[in-house]
Design an enzyme around this catalytic site. Structure first.
Site, PDB file in Angstrom:
ATOM      1  N   SER A 128     -31.133  -0.219  99.253  1.00  0.00           N
ATOM      2  CA  SER A 128     -30.348   0.689  98.429  1.00  0.00           C
ATOM      3  C   SER A 128     -30.672   2.109  98.871  1.00  0.00           C
ATOM      4  O   SER A 128     -31.702   2.341  99.529  1.00  0.00           O
ATOM      5  CB  SER A 128     -30.745   0.502  96.962  1.00  0.00           C
ATOM      6  OG  SER A 128     -30.288   1.558  96.149  1.00  0.00           O
ATOM      7  N   TYR A 139     -37.062  -0.980  90.153  1.00  0.00           N
ATOM      8  CA  TYR A 139     -36.036  -1.180  91.180  1.00  0.00           C
ATOM      9  C   TYR A 139     -36.303  -0.292  92.391  1.00  0.00           C
ATOM     10  O   TYR A 139     -36.291  -0.759  93.536  1.00  0.00           O
ATOM     11  CB  TYR A 139     -34.663  -0.866  90.582  1.00  0.00           C
ATOM     12  CG  TYR A 139     -33.519  -1.023  91.553  1.00  0.00           C
ATOM     13  CD1 TYR A 139     -32.996  -2.273  91.851  1.00  0.00           C
ATOM     14  CD2 TYR A 139     -32.945   0.090  92.166  1.00  0.00           C
ATOM     15  CE1 TYR A 139     -31.935  -2.421  92.736  1.00  0.00           C
ATOM     16  CE2 TYR A 139     -31.893  -0.038  93.059  1.00  0.00           C
ATOM     17  CZ  TYR A 139     -31.390  -1.300  93.342  1.00  0.00           C
ATOM     18  OH  TYR A 139     -30.344  -1.431  94.227  1.00  0.00           O
TER      19      TYR A 139
END
Length: 253
Positions: free
Chosen positions: A144, A158
């Site tokens: 990401s 995350y």
């Protein structure tokens, strides 16, 4: 577009929805043979029906990527069917809760780490020996932009996990190069998927607000990421390894 992908064996985790399902559709369109893996049996079956491929080109495997026996199982299911793994889209992941570090539960942090880091590492642990024996293969790890920078949204588990994927990609690329195997990672900005609906709800931010921070003015679609995954899987990227490919509409520029 990528004739060298025809009849290649592609293994995709997190394949029931989002990036994984979009990548499966794209690989099947190139004539590849695809195994999709997910913990959600019902969603996996629905995706397989939607993809509409025959049993010679598509199999499904229900697995929890945080469990070694399940990871070993999905690799064996693929090799038992087709004898090899040419491409591994190491994609399964969860977002965790939106909350500051001081308000995150340890159990929630552990769950994100188990799926996103442990699951990705174990995928490599069991897939790489297959590729090493073949002396060929391409791995694409799903990270990401949160694995490159820490943004304003409080999702520390995350972000921690996605930074770990960046490091894992680099060391795996170095280790795998002598075996003829390439390892890269993709780093999307917000993508128009269920995960972003969850993050929007948790943060109170709207899609319009978040998209306003992206120079191209929109979220990525899963197909935008799948297109880069196909490139990294193909021989057109034969001299690319250890790289981090941003698919972010210019967000980090």
């Amino acid at each position: 577009m990528y004739p060298d992908l025809a009849n290649k064996v592609v293994l995709i985790t997190g394949g029931a929805a989002g990036l994984g399902a979009a990548a499966a559709a794209a690989f099947l369109a190139e004539g590849a043979r695809v195994a999709i893996v997910d913990i959600d049996a019902e969603a996996l079956a629905a995706t397989a029906t939607r993809l509409g491929a025959d049993a010679d080109h598509l199999i499904t495997v229900v697995a929890d990527v945080s469990k070694p026996e399940d990871v070993r199982g999905y690799v064996h299911a693929t090799t038992d069917k087709w004898g090899r793994v040419d491409v591994f889209f190491n994609n399964a992941g969860i977002e965790g809760k939106v909350a500051p570090i001081v308000d995150q539960a340890v159990a929630d942090f552990d769950r994100v780490v188990d799926i996103n880091i442990r699951g990705s590492w174990m995928g490599l642990h069991f897939v790489l020996p297959v590729m090493y024996a073949q002396k060929s293969g391409s791995v694409i790890n799903s990270s990401s932009i949160g694995g490159l920078v820490a943004g304003p949204m409080p999702v520390s588990p995350y972000v921690t996990s996605k930074f770990a994927i960046t490091g894992l990609t680099r060391i795996a690329a170095v280790e795998s190069a002598p075996h003829g195997v390439r390892v890269n990672s993709v780093h999307p900005s917000p993508v128009n998927t269920r995960m972003m609906r969850s993050l929007e709800a948790g943060s109170g931010a709207s899609q319009q607000d978040i998209a306003g921070s992206i120079p191209l003015g929109r979220y990525a679609e899963p197909e935008d990421v799948a297109n880069v995954v196909l490139f990294l899987a193909s021989e057109q990227s034969s001299f690319v390894t250890g790289a981090q490919y941003r698919v972010d509409g210019g967000m980090l520029s």
